[in-house]
Every structure is written in C-alpha cells, then in structure tokens.
Design an enzyme around this catalytic site. Sequence first.
Site, mmCIF file in Angstrom:
data_model
loop_
_atom_site.group_PDB
_atom_site.id
_atom_site.type_symbol
_atom_site.label_atom_id
_atom_site.label_comp_id
_atom_site.label_asym_id
_atom_site.label_seq_id
_atom_site.Cartn_x
_atom_site.Cartn_y
_atom_site.Cartn_z
ATOM 1 N N ILE A 63 0.855 -1.195 0.000
ATOM 2 C CA ILE A 63 0.000 0.000 0.000
ATOM 3 C C ILE A 63 0.889 1.243 0.000
ATOM 4 O O ILE A 63 0.972 1.976 0.996
ATOM 5 C CB ILE A 63 -0.963 0.015 1.210
ATOM 6 C CG1 ILE A 63 -1.680 -1.330 1.369
ATOM 7 C CG2 ILE A 63 -1.993 1.146 1.055
ATOM 8 C CD1 ILE A 63 -2.514 -1.454 2.640
ATOM 9 N N PRO A 64 1.594 1.496 -1.105
ATOM 10 C CA PRO A 64 2.391 2.719 -1.158
ATOM 11 C C PRO A 64 1.453 3.931 -1.096
ATOM 12 O O PRO A 64 0.383 3.909 -1.699
ATOM 13 C CB PRO A 64 3.122 2.624 -2.496
ATOM 14 C CG PRO A 64 2.345 1.649 -3.305
ATOM 15 C CD PRO A 64 1.659 0.735 -2.342
ATOM 16 N N HIS A 65 1.854 4.942 -0.352
ATOM 17 C CA HIS A 65 0.980 6.092 -0.178
ATOM 18 C C HIS A 65 1.769 7.379 -0.027
ATOM 19 O O HIS A 65 2.931 7.368 0.346
ATOM 20 C CB HIS A 65 0.045 5.888 1.020
ATOM 21 C CG HIS A 65 0.743 5.497 2.278
ATOM 22 N ND1 HIS A 65 1.113 4.200 2.554
ATOM 23 C CD2 HIS A 65 1.141 6.222 3.349
ATOM 24 C CE1 HIS A 65 1.694 4.146 3.735
ATOM 25 N NE2 HIS A 65 1.742 5.362 4.235
ATOM 26 N N THR A 66 1.067 8.458 -0.358
ATOM 27 C CA THR A 66 1.649 9.792 -0.259
ATOM 28 C C THR A 66 0.518 10.794 -0.137
ATOM 29 O O THR A 66 -0.657 10.432 -0.109
ATOM 30 C CB THR A 66 2.545 10.096 -1.474
ATOM 31 O OG1 THR A 66 3.264 11.308 -1.238
ATOM 32 C CG2 THR A 66 1.755 10.226 -2.766
ATOM 33 N N LEU A 101 -2.289 4.797 -2.694
ATOM 34 C CA LEU A 101 -3.190 5.752 -2.048
ATOM 35 C C LEU A 101 -2.550 7.134 -2.061
ATOM 36 O O LEU A 101 -1.411 7.297 -1.633
ATOM 37 C CB LEU A 101 -3.460 5.306 -0.604
ATOM 38 C CG LEU A 101 -4.199 6.298 0.296
ATOM 39 C CD1 LEU A 101 -5.634 6.527 -0.191
ATOM 40 C CD2 LEU A 101 -4.198 5.795 1.740
#
Length: 153
Positions: A63-66, A101
Amino acid sequence: MNVNFQLLPQAVASANPQSKQDVLERVAALAAQVYGIDEAAVLDGLEERENLGSTGFGRGVAIPHTRSNAINRPIVVLLRLESPVEFDAADAMPVDLVFGLISPEKAGATHLHALAAISRLVRDDAMHDALNEASDTEALYALLSNQLERDAA
C-alpha cells in the site's frame, strides 16, 4: 463509491513491473492519467515514503501512499501484478496486489481511515483470494466496489 476514498474503474490495471521502483512509477503514472495529478510529484512522494520503510503490507499486498495538495479527497489506484515483485514486506513475501493511495496534504485522520479501509479489505481471506483470482480488471473493480459499498452501508 466509498466514504474513505475514491476508486475509479480506469484506476484498476494489470501490470508487469520488474522492480519495486517500477511499481512506484506505474502507480504514479496511473494516478496521473486517471485523476489528472502531477506524476512526478506523486512519484517523489511515494519514493520519499518508501524510503522511511516498506509499505509492503504482507500477504502479497503493498500500500504505497503519499499526499498531494492537488486533490480534495483520497484517491486509489490498484495494480494487479502479472508476476510478484520483491517489496521488502514485513513477511518477506513478494507483492502482486498494489493499492496506491494519494490523500490530500492536510488529511490526517482521513488518510488513516483510507489506509485502514484498504487494510481491512486485504486482511479478509475471502476478499484477498477473490482479488487474486479475479479474471480481469473489470472483475477486480466489481469486487472492490461491491465490498466497499457494503462496508459503507
């Protein structure tokens, strides 16, 4: 579609990346293409977050997110990988499902709620299996949209 984040049908894709970096680049490119946000800024944010520690959730999921000041609510892209990619996940399993995300810059609790919603989805054994077995991206989107609507009710 969901109170926690927006997922559009065209934001669900299959991909065949060769590395973790390639995965992040594809997440940023798809987010830019579908939601009209700056690809380079998203990629920079994903890389910066990944440098703090892997977003490999476990069970073959990342779930890579920024965050971005170009959006008003969290948005998601989903990549189902044709071949698993090493992601430095806590369980050491390579990933084949990637939920990217991107949340608004100042969305503290909203960002956490979106992460939690994705986490609940992929921790459910039946849903996890169904996502892995879905025949194509349309089936993936249908599974997610139906589950997210039930969760919101």
